[in-house]
Scaffold this active site. Sequence first.
Site, PDB file in Angstrom:
ATOM      1  N   ASN A   9       0.862  -1.178   0.000  1.00  0.00           N
ATOM      2  CA  ASN A   9       0.000   0.000   0.000  1.00  0.00           C
ATOM      3  C   ASN A   9       0.905   1.236   0.000  1.00  0.00           C
ATOM      4  OD1 ASN A   9      -1.787   2.055   0.521  1.00  0.00           O
ATOM      5  ND2 ASN A   9      -2.333   1.369   2.599  1.00  0.00           N
ATOM      6  N   LYS A  11       0.049   4.285  -0.332  1.00  0.00           N
ATOM      7  CA  LYS A  11      -0.592   5.495   0.222  1.00  0.00           C
ATOM      8  C   LYS A  11      -0.338   6.683  -0.724  1.00  0.00           C
ATOM      9  CE  LYS A  11      -0.221   3.361   4.690  1.00  0.00           C
ATOM     10  NZ  LYS A  11      -0.198   3.475   6.135  1.00  0.00           N
ATOM     11  N   HIS A  93      -9.640   1.431   4.671  1.00  0.00           N
ATOM     12  CA  HIS A  93      -8.401   1.598   5.436  1.00  0.00           C
ATOM     13  C   HIS A  93      -8.669   2.583   6.572  1.00  0.00           C
ATOM     14  CE1 HIS A  93      -4.337   2.749   6.520  1.00  0.00           C
ATOM     15  NE2 HIS A  93      -3.903   1.664   5.872  1.00  0.00           N
ATOM     16  N   GLU A  95      -7.069   4.958   7.724  1.00  0.00           N
ATOM     17  CA  GLU A  95      -6.775   6.364   7.414  1.00  0.00           C
ATOM     18  C   GLU A  95      -7.955   7.014   6.694  1.00  0.00           C
ATOM     19  OE1 GLU A  95      -3.007   5.738   5.448  1.00  0.00           O
ATOM     20  OE2 GLU A  95      -2.082   5.227   7.362  1.00  0.00           O
ATOM     21  N   GLU A 163      -5.667  -4.722  10.525  1.00  0.00           N
ATOM     22  CA  GLU A 163      -4.639  -3.705  10.748  1.00  0.00           C
ATOM     23  C   GLU A 163      -4.948  -2.941  12.038  1.00  0.00           C
ATOM     24  OE1 GLU A 163      -2.531  -2.536   6.841  1.00  0.00           O
ATOM     25  OE2 GLU A 163      -4.275  -1.265   7.061  1.00  0.00           O
ATOM     26  N   GLY A 169       2.416   2.282  10.806  1.00  0.00           N
ATOM     27  CA  GLY A 169       3.444   3.318  10.690  1.00  0.00           C
ATOM     28  C   GLY A 169       4.135   3.679  11.991  1.00  0.00           C
ATOM     29  N   SER A 209       3.153  -2.058  10.415  1.00  0.00           N
ATOM     30  CA  SER A 209       4.587  -2.161  10.705  1.00  0.00           C
ATOM     31  C   SER A 209       5.177  -3.530  10.369  1.00  0.00           C
ATOM     32  CB  SER A 209       4.877  -1.792  12.162  1.00  0.00           C
ATOM     33  OG  SER A 209       4.510  -0.447  12.404  1.00  0.00           O
TER      34      SER A 209
END
Length: 248
Positions: A9, A11, A93, A95, A163, A169, A209
């Site tokens: 991904n 992003k 996702h 985000e 996730e 991250g 991660s």
Amino acid sequence: MRRKLAAGNWKMNGLRSALGEVGILAADHLDPACEVVLCPPATLVRSMAKTCRENCVTIGAQDCHENSSGAHTGDISAEMLADAGAEYVILGHSERREAYDETDETVRNKAKAAWSAGLRAIICVGESASERKAANTLDIIGGQLAGSIPDAATGENLVIAYEPIWAIGTGLVPSIGDIGEVHDFIRMRLERRFGPGVGRSVRILYGGSMNAGNAADIVQVPNVDGGLIGGASLKAADFSKIITALNG
Ligand code: PGA
């Protein structure tokens, strides 16, 4: 048998100058045991799909609109992504759930749109740090699964990515035991809702991660069928090591 899947991904990262990464990946993995999917920003989908037509890497997108066309300035439909050469799309996702207030219902509608356009949906679920602390992880995941997956799921059109939001991250990763608990729970819920045939064929990825150092251990966990990798998928040299670990 579920084929392992390594999904990258990117992003909001990647200009045309990054297109060469795909060629390096493909050269490293001419015939990988695991499936390799790269999800670049929408601007690179077409050129990456063209580059990848002849090799082992499949291209996906990172989001789509729930409608197939219309007055939605700035949005991209699943049909457009398929037309550009995408075969997968990441949906829900954290985000996007956070920044655009995407609800489970929005994600479900996007998944229906993706399926209508012939795309496979990678639907993301995951708890926040406070939800884990309050021991609500499985309730949260259960609710997201029930609300975000449409009824017509199959092992072909659906991939789930677990996730944990606090692991994305951050360099933090849940324990192997905690990853196993959530993946077993997701498998159980999929089997209960869709029956054992479909429930056992849907792949469940871990994301958050994941890197070359932890991928081999994580993929040994039962019901972990691969990874959704952010930062460590940007450079072919890093992603390649994860693919090798997932190849087993
Ligand atoms: P990360 O991101 O690997 O950089 O933690 C994963 C993701 O958000 O899909």
